[in-house]
Motif scaffolding. Sequence first.
Motif, PDB file in Angstrom:
ATOM      1  N   GLN A 163     -39.905 -14.760 -36.078  1.00 14.26           N
ATOM      2  CA  GLN A 163     -38.150 -13.998 -36.261  1.00 14.26           C
ATOM      3  C   GLN A 163     -38.522 -12.756 -35.470  1.00 14.26           C
ATOM      4  N   PRO A 164     -38.021 -12.245 -34.455  1.00 16.00           N
ATOM      5  CA  PRO A 164     -37.953 -11.262 -34.020  1.00 16.00           C
ATOM      6  C   PRO A 164     -37.515  -9.710 -34.605  1.00 16.00           C
ATOM      7  N   LYS A 165     -37.149  -9.940 -34.999  1.00 15.79           N
ATOM      8  CA  LYS A 165     -35.975  -9.434 -35.816  1.00 15.79           C
ATOM      9  C   LYS A 165     -35.119  -9.831 -36.899  1.00 15.79           C
ATOM     10  N   PRO A 166     -35.580  -8.718 -38.426  1.00 16.54           N
ATOM     11  CA  PRO A 166     -35.096  -8.890 -39.056  1.00 16.54           C
ATOM     12  C   PRO A 166     -33.547  -9.366 -39.471  1.00 16.54           C
ATOM     13  N   GLU A 167     -32.869 -10.246 -39.380  1.00 18.70           N
ATOM     14  CA  GLU A 167     -30.878 -10.186 -38.943  1.00 18.70           C
ATOM     15  C   GLU A 167     -30.452 -10.946 -40.636  1.00 18.70           C
ATOM     16  N   GLY A 168     -30.996 -10.387 -41.729  1.00 14.29           N
ATOM     17  CA  GLY A 168     -30.720 -11.357 -42.699  1.00 14.29           C
ATOM     18  C   GLY A 168     -31.297 -12.670 -43.057  1.00 14.29           C
ATOM     19  N   LEU A 169     -31.107 -12.698 -44.704  1.00 15.76           N
ATOM     20  CA  LEU A 169     -31.513 -14.364 -45.235  1.00 15.76           C
ATOM     21  C   LEU A 169     -30.817 -15.433 -44.504  1.00 15.76           C
ATOM     22  N   ALA A 170     -29.482 -16.043 -44.244  1.00 15.52           N
ATOM     23  CA  ALA A 170     -29.058 -17.123 -43.392  1.00 15.52           C
ATOM     24  C   ALA A 170     -29.665 -16.935 -41.955  1.00 15.52           C
ATOM     25  N   GLN A 171     -30.139 -15.817 -41.560  1.00 11.99           N
ATOM     26  CA  GLN A 171     -30.730 -16.103 -40.056  1.00 11.99           C
ATOM     27  C   GLN A 171     -31.693 -17.449 -39.677  1.00 11.99           C
ATOM     28  N   ALA A 188     -25.967 -26.922 -42.740  1.00  7.76           N
ATOM     29  CA  ALA A 188     -26.657 -25.620 -42.819  1.00  7.76           C
ATOM     30  C   ALA A 188     -26.140 -24.851 -41.267  1.00  7.76           C
ATOM     31  N   SER A 189     -27.609 -24.790 -40.363  1.00  7.99           N
ATOM     32  CA  SER A 189     -27.667 -24.239 -39.307  1.00  7.99           C
ATOM     33  C   SER A 189     -26.219 -23.460 -38.505  1.00  7.99           C
ATOM     34  N   ALA A 190     -25.307 -25.548 -37.950  1.00  7.10           N
ATOM     35  CA  ALA A 190     -24.313 -25.303 -38.054  1.00  7.10           C
ATOM     36  C   ALA A 190     -23.010 -24.136 -38.288  1.00  7.10           C
ATOM     37  N   ARG A 191     -22.595 -24.056 -39.819  1.00  6.36           N
ATOM     38  CA  ARG A 191     -22.064 -23.144 -40.632  1.00  6.36           C
ATOM     39  C   ARG A 191     -23.266 -21.730 -40.425  1.00  6.36           C
ATOM     40  N   ALA A 192     -24.382 -21.900 -40.298  1.00  7.62           N
ATOM     41  CA  ALA A 192     -25.128 -19.869 -40.211  1.00  7.62           C
ATOM     42  C   ALA A 192     -24.426 -19.314 -38.784  1.00  7.62           C
ATOM     43  N   HIS A 193     -24.261 -20.231 -37.762  1.00  4.14           N
ATOM     44  CA  HIS A 193     -23.533 -20.130 -36.716  1.00  4.14           C
ATOM     45  C   HIS A 193     -22.330 -18.855 -36.701  1.00  4.14           C
ATOM     46  N   VAL A 244     -21.282 -17.762 -39.133  1.00  5.51           N
ATOM     47  CA  VAL A 244     -21.432 -16.695 -40.104  1.00  5.51           C
ATOM     48  C   VAL A 244     -21.346 -14.875 -39.612  1.00  5.51           C
ATOM     49  N   LYS A 245     -20.408 -14.442 -39.159  1.00  7.97           N
ATOM     50  CA  LYS A 245     -20.043 -13.261 -39.525  1.00  7.97           C
ATOM     51  C   LYS A 245     -21.505 -11.821 -39.611  1.00  7.97           C
ATOM     52  N   PRO A 246     -21.572 -11.220 -38.939  1.00  7.83           N
ATOM     53  CA  PRO A 246     -22.747 -10.120 -40.011  1.00  7.83           C
ATOM     54  C   PRO A 246     -21.798  -8.943 -40.317  1.00  7.83           C
ATOM     55  N   SER A 247     -22.620  -9.437 -42.085  1.00 11.81           N
ATOM     56  CA  SER A 247     -21.570  -8.022 -42.486  1.00 11.81           C
ATOM     57  C   SER A 247     -22.008  -6.569 -42.492  1.00 11.81           C
ATOM     58  N   ALA A 248     -21.414  -5.773 -43.033  1.00 15.82           N
ATOM     59  CA  ALA A 248     -20.904  -4.177 -42.881  1.00 15.82           C
ATOM     60  C   ALA A 248     -21.943  -4.325 -42.583  1.00 15.82           C
ATOM     61  N   ARG A 249     -23.986  -4.003 -43.189  1.00 16.16           N
ATOM     62  CA  ARG A 249     -24.782  -3.994 -42.582  1.00 16.16           C
ATOM     63  C   ARG A 249     -25.774  -4.953 -41.492  1.00 16.16           C
ATOM     64  N   GLY A 250     -24.933  -5.385 -40.728  1.00 11.91           N
ATOM     65  CA  GLY A 250     -25.398  -6.229 -39.995  1.00 11.91           C
ATOM     66  C   GLY A 250     -26.377  -7.299 -40.180  1.00 11.91           C
ATOM     67  N   GLU A 251     -26.208  -7.715 -40.713  1.00 11.49           N
ATOM     68  CA  GLU A 251     -27.216  -9.373 -41.473  1.00 11.49           C
ATOM     69  C   GLU A 251     -26.064  -9.904 -41.392  1.00 11.49           C
ATOM     70  N   VAL A 252     -26.701 -11.562 -41.801  1.00  8.99           N
ATOM     71  CA  VAL A 252     -26.313 -12.738 -41.818  1.00  8.99           C
ATOM     72  C   VAL A 252     -26.240 -13.343 -43.048  1.00  8.99           C
ATOM     73  N   THR A 257     -25.095 -14.978 -49.068  1.00  6.51           N
ATOM     74  CA  THR A 257     -24.085 -15.154 -50.074  1.00  6.51           C
ATOM     75  C   THR A 257     -23.003 -15.618 -48.848  1.00  6.51           C
ATOM     76  N   SER A 258     -23.006 -15.116 -47.793  1.00  2.00           N
ATOM     77  CA  SER A 258     -21.527 -15.311 -46.322  1.00  2.00           C
ATOM     78  C   SER A 258     -22.273 -16.954 -46.493  1.00  2.00           C
ATOM     79  N   LEU A 259     -22.532 -17.821 -46.464  1.00  2.00           N
ATOM     80  CA  LEU A 259     -23.363 -19.091 -46.032  1.00  2.00           C
ATOM     81  C   LEU A 259     -22.777 -19.726 -46.763  1.00  2.00           C
ATOM     82  N   LEU A 260     -23.349 -19.633 -48.258  1.00  2.00           N
ATOM     83  CA  LEU A 260     -22.531 -20.138 -49.772  1.00  2.00           C
ATOM     84  C   LEU A 260     -21.116 -20.353 -49.906  1.00  2.00           C
ATOM     85  N   GLU A 261     -20.629 -19.467 -49.349  1.00  2.00           N
ATOM     86  CA  GLU A 261     -19.284 -19.082 -49.577  1.00  2.00           C
ATOM     87  C   GLU A 261     -18.583 -20.240 -48.676  1.00  2.00           C
ATOM     88  N   THR A 262     -19.350 -20.322 -47.486  1.00  2.00           N
ATOM     89  CA  THR A 262     -18.824 -22.105 -47.154  1.00  2.00           C
ATOM     90  C   THR A 262     -19.389 -23.600 -47.707  1.00  2.00           C
TER      91      THR A 262
END
Length: 291
Positions: free
Chosen positions: A83-91, A183-188, A190-198, A201-206
């Motif tokens: 994981q080169p850069k942490p960008e949210g759990l759904a990443q 899950a992977s297709a859904r995660a792709h 998901v738009k990043p949140s205001a803090r720039g992370e995937v 909770t956004s993935l689970l909302e789908t």
Amino acid sequence: MTKRKGIILAGGSGTRLYPITLGVSKQLMPIYDKPMIYYPLSVLMLAGIREIAVITTPEDQAQFQRILGDGSHWGISLTYIQQPKPEGLAQAYTLAEDFLDGAPSAMVLGDNIFFGHGLPEMMAEADTQETGGTVFGYHVADPERYGVVDFDKDGAVQSIIEKPEVPPSNYAVTGLYFLDSTASARAHKVKPSARGEVEITSLLETYLEDGSLSVKRMGRGYAWLDTGTHSSLLDAGNFVRTMEMRQGMLIGSPDEVAYQSGWITDAELLVRANMFGKNKYGAALKALVRD
């Protein structure tokens, strides 16, 4: 054996645990007699999962490989993903897309510790759900600190609210997620949140929008420990120490789970036990063969 593959998200920089994590990954910190990563790994193994991906930072990957190897000594297969850069759990689901190769998954966060007699059975029930997703709710005294499940009058989940000022329930969403092959297709998507992370909770909302998300409640007799602060790290170690010394049973041991599952032989377990022959962990493994 389940078709489900496992993911352990063990990336991140562990800044809340500085300075002790300046030179070593948080998920390799000791929780009493074992490295932290053993505990989430054993959870996936208890679910019958034998193909597992460990997601780490590029800097820490070699440390994990040195401690865990390829998993063959436990009768499992471990794959390492950077994981080169942490960008949210759904990443995790996009990083592990090739590894999953269309399989359903169970992801556990690398700093979460679960304990409970009925946990394997609860995960087995979640594993039978071929479509949709299952998360696990844990009753907490301070739900405003977590993502909280909002149930309708029939007990079905209707929303998950992140750190609500007025929590709709006391059930926090733990770091264990059973999701289907989409899950992977859904995660792709998901738009990043205001803090720039995937956000997870956004993935689970789908799944919620599809009406395909269920929540299993962990009741009395379960423990869910987060180890993200100095105090909680110490508390987790004390919990494991107290339980192991009182009952004389191991908690979070991949060696024990592999042996009890029939994935390794007596001789293979004894090789591991002799490796740890100078401490009580090794003695406990030897006792499993005698029992």
